[in-house]
Scaffold this motif. Structure first.
Motif, PDB file in Angstrom:
ATOM      1  N   VAL A  14     -70.148  15.193 -39.263  1.00 57.55           N
ATOM      2  CA  VAL A  14     -71.368  15.272 -38.129  1.00 57.55           C
ATOM      3  C   VAL A  14     -72.388  15.352 -38.887  1.00 57.55           C
ATOM      4  CG1 VAL A  14     -72.138  16.679 -36.760  1.00 57.55           C
ATOM      5  CG2 VAL A  14     -69.716  16.530 -36.692  1.00 57.55           C
ATOM      6  N   GLY A  15     -72.805  15.902 -40.052  1.00 57.84           N
ATOM      7  CA  GLY A  15     -74.055  16.148 -40.712  1.00 57.84           C
ATOM      8  C   GLY A  15     -74.641  14.616 -41.103  1.00 57.84           C
ATOM      9  N   THR A  18     -75.477  12.813 -38.441  1.00 53.72           N
ATOM     10  CA  THR A  18     -77.035  13.020 -37.741  1.00 53.72           C
ATOM     11  C   THR A  18     -77.944  12.664 -38.768  1.00 53.72           C
ATOM     12  OG1 THR A  18     -75.724  14.979 -36.827  1.00 53.72           O
ATOM     13  CG2 THR A  18     -78.265  15.099 -36.928  1.00 53.72           C
ATOM     14  N   VAL A  79     -80.514  20.886 -37.307  1.00 54.89           N
ATOM     15  CA  VAL A  79     -79.082  20.781 -36.773  1.00 54.89           C
ATOM     16  C   VAL A  79     -78.062  21.430 -37.675  1.00 54.89           C
ATOM     17  CG1 VAL A  79     -77.087  19.272 -36.476  1.00 54.89           C
ATOM     18  CG2 VAL A  79     -79.535  18.600 -36.007  1.00 54.89           C
ATOM     19  N   ALA A  81     -74.590  21.421 -39.177  1.00 56.62           N
ATOM     20  CA  ALA A  81     -73.556  20.764 -39.075  1.00 56.62           C
ATOM     21  C   ALA A  81     -72.432  21.049 -40.051  1.00 56.62           C
ATOM     22  CB  ALA A  81     -73.890  19.112 -39.305  1.00 56.62           C
ATOM     23  N   MET A 121     -72.927  23.976 -33.868  1.00 55.55           N
ATOM     24  CA  MET A 121     -71.865  23.385 -33.546  1.00 55.55           C
ATOM     25  C   MET A 121     -70.756  24.233 -33.391  1.00 55.55           C
ATOM     26  SD  MET A 121     -72.115  20.145 -33.796  1.00 55.55           S
ATOM     27  CE  MET A 121     -70.406  19.526 -33.714  1.00 55.55           C
ATOM     28  N   GLY A 228     -73.822  12.500 -33.582  1.00 52.62           N
ATOM     29  CA  GLY A 228     -75.259  12.593 -34.160  1.00 52.62           C
ATOM     30  C   GLY A 228     -76.417  12.054 -33.364  1.00 52.62           C
TER      31      GLY A 228
END
Length: 254
Positions: A14-15, A18, A79, A81, A121, A228
């Motif tokens: 996910v990171g 993003t 964010v 993540a 998250m 993302g």
């Protein structure tokens, strides 16, 4: 002016998605991670490398997070993540990371006098069933189910009232390209179908709700890329997603 985005856990699925989305938007991006060598080549070889800043640090350390805010210019959005624990209780430290992020953001906001958007998250397990108000989907399953999710939400609701936070709660996440347009909703899952005759009238209520939830999870999904892009597209403060759980799915029937 483009927002500067701090992505915590930038080497994860996910990171990294993003970070790539943020860079593709032309946003200055800080990739916060413990091991910079784990940053995927798609990021380290991104054409506009001037937009990318790599910050080595451990989000379990509050001073390390505070330094990420201080060393690279004004951060407009965060964010978080970092990976979560598994569904049966193996903890990842995400709850502690979330607490540190809350404290670091509070400190930064107090000094600057400006609000910062923060995306956390979790998973679809903490979305609510449309037919049973106030009950997480995970409550229909026996035993402990993703304990870090509700614990993190509880902390945010009590201790992060000054922060413009949202929590992204996907169900099944896949690699590859999106299969359809995104559909999102807050509190309850998007496009959640009501129970049919069998699960509503012929089975015990708890079993019917469990089967209904499982059916939804097995038939809906979203890609890492879409997650993302969704967060990077929603960095504004003061929206209808502020202080809420949000789920997105890809609708192949679009």
């Amino acid at each position: 002016m483009s927002p500067r985005v701090l992505v915590i856990g930038a080497s994860g699925s996910v990171g990294s998605a993003t970070v790539l989305s943020s860079l593709s938007h032309g946003f200055p991006t800080i990739a916060f991670l413990r091991t910079p060598s784990k940053l995927p080549p798609s990021i380290s070889n991104f054409p506009s490398t001037s937009l990318l800043t790599i910050h080595k640090g451990d989000a379990l350390s509050l001073p390390a997070l505070i330094s990420a805010f201080k060393e690279h210019g004004k951060v407009d959005a965060v964010v978080v993540a970092a990976p979560m624990g598994d569904m049966r209780g193996c903890r990842s430290g995400y709850e502690e990371i979330a607490k540190n992020v809350v404290e670091a953001v509070k400190k930064e906001q107090e000094e600057r006098g400006e609000r910062i958007k923060v995306w956390f998250m979790a998973g679809s397990a903490v979305m609510e069933h449309p037919e049973v108000q106030g009950r997480y989907l995970s409550s229909f399953f026996p035993g402990t189910f993703y304990p870090e999710y509700p614990a993190t939400i509880s902390h945010l609701e009590k201790e992060a009232k000054e922060i413009d936070w949202s929590m992204l709660c996907p169900a099944s996440i896949k690699v590859g390209e999106p299969t359809g347009p995104l559909v999102s909703s807050t509190t309850t899952p998007p496009l959640f179908l009501p129970r049919g005759f069998l699960t509503r009238y012929l089975l015990p209520s708890s079993l019917g709700l469990l089967i209904n939830t499982m059916s939804y999870w097995l038939t809906t999904s979203v890609t890492f890329k879409s997650l993302g892009e969704f967060m990077i597209d929603n960095l504004q403060v003061g929206t209808d997603m502020s202080g809420k759980r949000v789920q997105v799915i890809e609708n192949p029937k679009g």
